[in-house]
Design an enzyme around this catalytic site. Structure first.
Site, PDB file in Angstrom:
ATOM      1  N   GLY A 142      18.572  19.059  -3.681  1.00 52.09           N
ATOM      2  CA  GLY A 142      18.949  17.999  -4.609  1.00 52.09           C
ATOM      3  C   GLY A 142      18.345  16.663  -4.215  1.00 52.09           C
ATOM      4  N   TYR A 143      18.382  16.376  -2.928  1.00 49.05           N
ATOM      5  CA  TYR A 143      17.831  15.112  -2.423  1.00 49.05           C
ATOM      6  C   TYR A 143      16.327  15.048  -2.655  1.00 49.05           C
ATOM      7  CZ  TYR A 143      17.113  11.224   0.862  1.00 49.05           C
ATOM      8  OH  TYR A 143      16.783  10.020   1.434  1.00 49.05           O
ATOM      9  N   ALA A 144      15.624  16.143  -2.358  1.00 49.01           N
ATOM     10  CA  ALA A 144      14.183  16.182  -2.572  1.00 49.01           C
ATOM     11  C   ALA A 144      13.844  15.998  -4.045  1.00 49.01           C
ATOM     12  CB  ALA A 144      13.603  17.492  -2.047  1.00 49.01           C
TER      13      ALA A 144
END
Length: 256
Positions: A160-162
């Site tokens: 999700g962060y990427a």
């Protein structure tokens, strides 16, 4: 360019995620360059915070706002408040963020949704509102996003962060394409491996920490204050012909 192009005297800066770490360092750097600061964080104290003390130590004013960036309505309300200020916002630093570490095959929807909401959706909603006000008022403003090395790479166990940080890189370019002609600079900073709460798990893992350090030509983890110079540059007249850039501040990581 007359005078000091890095001077921010008389400017009003909004810094999200300002309570600690990179956000606090950004807020203090802007204050040291002359800007007054509105600090925003989900847990920011109304008075007496460390970031308030840091800003006021440079003779600048500080206003605290507590906003949960996972709450779309609260973010929209913040945007409306900032847009309606009699004194217009000159600088918006979109630094608020979160990270959730779970292998992709076990990564639940709720973690994905939380990260995308905080790290991407909220960034757009707030910037849209503040940017609209800049356009309407003719403000030659500066907007700075906090991107990531994962705006360029995929990372491990942080899908999700990427995805969100890759989205921030694209959003930076998209807004720059629309707003540069109106005198609004939109850029991003991609911090490298900085010693903050978000990287505590990596620093606590001796193998990962060693592997990371071995790749950083500077030979050390970054410190929040390492982001200060890039922040002032992108917030100031010194960067007036810089647009749509994602600037790595990574000790040389991406050069390896």
């Amino acid at each position: 360019m007359p005078g000091n192009p890095f001077d921010l005297t008389g400017k009003l800066a909004v810094v999200t995620g300002a309570k600690r770490g990179i956000g606090r360092a950004m807020a203090e750097a802007l204050a040291a360059a002359g800007a007054d600061v509105i600090g925003v964080s989900a847990t920011l104290e109304p008075e007496g915070s460390a970031v308030e003390a840091a800003v006021r130590s440079h003779g600048r004013t500080f206003t605290a706002r507590r906003v949960d960036f996972a709450d779309r309505a609260a973010v929209r309300a913040l945007g409306a408040e900032l847009a309606a200020l009699e004194r217009p916002v000159d600088i918006l630093v979109n630094n608020a963020g979160t990270i959730r570490r779970t292998p992709a095959a076990e990564h639940p929807d709720e973690l994905w949704d939380d990260v995308i909401e905080v790290d991407l959706n909220a960034q757009f909603v707030l910037t849209r509102e503040v940017g609209r006000a800049m356009l309407a008022k003719g403000v030659r403003g500066k907007i700075i996003f906090t991107a990531s090395l994962l705006s360029f790479q995929g990372g491990i166990t942080v899908p999700g962060y990427a995805a969100a940080k890759s989205g921030i890189a694209g959003l930076t370019k998209a807004l720059a394409n629309e707003w540069a002609a109106h005198g609004i600079g939109v850029n991003a900073i991609a911090p490298g491996y900085i010693a903050t709460d978000n990287t505590q798990a990596l620093r606590d893992d001796s193998e990962r920490s060693r592997a990371i350090l071995e790749r950083i030509p500077a030979g050390r983890w970054g410190r929040p204050e390492d982001i200060a110079g890039a922040t002032v540059f992108l917030a100031s007249a010194a960067s007036d012909y810089v647009s749509g850039t994602v600037l790595p501040v990574d000790g040389g990581w991406l050069g390896r």
